[in-house]
Motif scaffolding. Structure first.
Motif, short mmCIF file in Angstrom:
data_model
loop_
_atom_site.label_atom_id
_atom_site.label_comp_id
_atom_site.label_asym_id
_atom_site.label_seq_id
_atom_site.Cartn_x
_atom_site.Cartn_y
_atom_site.Cartn_z
N THR A 362 -9.05 -0.10 2.03
CA THR A 362 -8.79 1.08 1.19
C THR A 362 -9.77 2.24 1.43
N TYR A 363 -10.85 2.03 2.14
CA TYR A 363 -11.73 3.13 2.58
C TYR A 363 -12.29 3.95 1.39
N ASN A 364 -12.57 3.30 0.28
CA ASN A 364 -13.03 4.01 -0.93
C ASN A 364 -12.03 5.05 -1.41
N ASP A 365 -10.76 4.86 -1.08
CA ASP A 365 -9.73 5.85 -1.42
C ASP A 365 -8.69 5.22 -2.36
N HIS A 366 -8.67 5.70 -3.59
CA HIS A 366 -7.74 5.18 -4.61
C HIS A 366 -6.29 5.26 -4.15
N ARG A 367 -5.93 6.33 -3.43
CA ARG A 367 -4.52 6.49 -3.05
C ARG A 367 -4.10 5.52 -1.94
N MET A 368 -5.03 5.06 -1.13
CA MET A 368 -4.68 4.02 -0.15
C MET A 368 -4.28 2.74 -0.86
N ALA A 369 -5.05 2.35 -1.87
CA ALA A 369 -4.74 1.11 -2.61
C ALA A 369 -3.39 1.20 -3.28
N MET A 370 -3.14 2.31 -3.97
CA MET A 370 -1.91 2.42 -4.76
C MET A 370 -0.68 2.67 -3.90
N ALA A 371 -0.83 3.41 -2.81
CA ALA A 371 0.31 3.71 -1.94
C ALA A 371 0.85 2.45 -1.25
N PHE A 372 -0.05 1.52 -0.90
CA PHE A 372 0.38 0.32 -0.17
C PHE A 372 0.88 -0.79 -1.10
N ALA A 373 0.50 -0.77 -2.37
CA ALA A 373 0.89 -1.85 -3.29
C ALA A 373 2.40 -2.09 -3.37
N PRO A 374 3.25 -1.04 -3.40
CA PRO A 374 4.69 -1.29 -3.49
C PRO A 374 5.28 -2.10 -2.34
N LEU A 375 4.56 -2.17 -1.21
CA LEU A 375 5.07 -2.96 -0.07
C LEU A 375 5.16 -4.45 -0.38
N ALA A 376 4.56 -4.88 -1.50
CA ALA A 376 4.70 -6.29 -1.91
C ALA A 376 6.15 -6.64 -2.21
N LEU A 377 7.01 -5.63 -2.34
CA LEU A 377 8.45 -5.90 -2.48
C LEU A 377 9.06 -6.33 -1.16
N LYS A 378 8.32 -6.15 -0.07
CA LYS A 378 8.81 -6.51 1.26
C LYS A 378 8.01 -7.61 1.94
N THR A 379 6.71 -7.73 1.56
CA THR A 379 5.84 -8.70 2.21
C THR A 379 4.62 -8.98 1.32
#
Length: 408
Positions: A362-379
């Motif tokens: 996540t590189y100390n970046d809140h938006r990296m964490a939140m943007a990738f979370a929805p992919l749990a619907l696929k993997t």
């Protein structure tokens, strides 16, 4: 803290989430409240950034540390410059000391501010000696971050002769500039924005006023992504939102129609619903110069749906909490994406499969964490340093559980 999210479809197909106030609006209003204490604010953001802003404005210390809060660094640089008799060292995290501030400092010193660099020229930490500012005319390149422009506009009504700000070239992030000017309107400060010139009149006092912060559209973006990646019929209700939003990221409602998602405005809420599947041969081509903060969400949505996308107008992402374009390239590539980035563009090619059980940095970046979370619907995925979300959306992981995500 790392978290693992199991691959699953949304369990609660009709969920309701209350999202905290917009960080962008809240931080602007906190500066205005500090300048005009008779103002009251409701539905303030509970983000780290807004809490840091509140603490900084209330601090009587000689050193103010705003950690990772970029908005606070810019707005407070202008604020402390105009506080006659106040001397402060404004500093932040290691990454903050790598984020440029010279454009704003140059503009303020042109107006008569007394600011010096304590380490590297053009970067925090800053030593600021507040003084009465009487000069009123300054120019900036129109392509700079809107936060530099808003920082000047927020203090403008308290300057002896107001402000005439000329923007040279093509203006980016116009909605954020208009947000600032609209908030000035709401408290009774006269201003105008004609062609490339912004004028703000000096205003000694404003009438007592209570301002309500609209909920954050950037935070809503992750639920748009969740609905887009879900089955037709899935819907989520988010509050509190309005159709005539001041926030540039409200363009989400239009953009996500490309991903089969419709938005209904209803009783100060938005109901977002997956109404149709998408054609995997389509190309999403978007200029996000007015809403760069949603680029990560859109790129991940496109990847999860197996779509191609080309995003432009992203030059400000290079100097955020991390270089967001390179971070997106690195993490999407881990998942099997073919992606190209330049200084201001991102091109994602259609993916036919997604690599399972990947760890996302996540590189100390809140938006990296939140943007990738929805992919749990696929993997199934693991999000590293997941508590970084507190910067803008502390309740994010709990809200994901409410819509049915299985989080460990």
């Amino acid at each position: 803290m790392d978290i693992s999210i199991q691959k699953s479809s949304i369990v609660n197909r009709q969920s309701s989430i209350q999202i905290t106030g917009s960080k962008s609006e809240a931080n602007r209003l906190l500066i205005l409240q500090a300048l005009y204490p008779q103002l009251q604010i409701k539905n303030l953001s509970n983000s780290d950034d807004s809490q840091l802003m509140q603490r900084a404005l209330a601090s009587i210390e000689n050193t103010v540390d705003i950690h990772h809060a970029g908005t606070a660094m810019r707005f407070l640089t202008a604020y402390f410059s105009s506080k006659e008799g106040r001397e402060v060292v404004l500093t932040g995290s290691k990454r903050m000391k790598e984020r440029p501030i010279g454009i704003l400092v140059d503009a303020l010193t042109t107006l008569g501010a007394d600011i010096s660099y304590l380490e590297n020229e053009g970067f925090p930490p800053l030593k600021i000696k507040g003084r009465k500012i009487t000069k009123s005319k300054v120019s900036l390149k129109a392509s700079v971050s809107s936060q530099y422009i808003s920082a000047l506009l927020l203090i403008a009504p308290t300057l002896e002769n107001g402000l005439e700000l000329t923007l040279d070239g093509k203006i980016t992030s116009v909605p954020y500039i208009k947000m600032t000017l609209s908030l000035l309107d709401q408290i009774g400060v006269e201003n105008s924005f004609k062609a490339n010139v912004i004028n703000v009149s000096p205003t000694k006092e404003v009438k007592p006023n209570t301002l309500v912060v609209e909920s954050d559209w950037s935070s809503a973006s992750y639920f748009y992504s969740i609905v887009a990646l879900s089955n037709v019929g899935t819907q989520v209700t988010l509050s509190s939102y309005k159709k005539d939003s001041l926030q540039g990221d409200s363009i989400l409602a239009e953009i996500y129609t490309k991903f089969g998602v419709e938005t209904e405005f209803k009783n100060n809420s938005i109901v977002i619903k997956k109404t149709s599947s998408v054609n995997s041969d389509s190309l999403t081509n978007l200029d996000l110069s007015n809403a760069p903060d949603i680029a990560q969400t859109i790129a991940v949505s496109s990847f999860g749906l197996g779509l191609q996308c080309q995003l432009t107008g992203l030059h400000t992402l290079k100097i955020k909490e991390t270089d967001r374009l390179e971070a997106l390239k690195a993490e999407l590539t881990k998942l099997g994406a073919k992606i190209e980035v330049t200084n201001d563009t991102l091109t994602l090619y259609r993916a036919t499969s997604i690599i399972d059980d990947v760890q996302i940095e996540t590189y100390n970046d809140h938006r990296m964490a939140m943007a990738f979370a929805p992919l749990a619907l696929k993997t199934s995925i693991t999000i590293k340093d997941a508590d970084v979300v507190s910067k803008s959306y502390p309740d994010f992981w709990n809200d994901l559980k409410k819509v049915g995500f299985q989080i460990n």
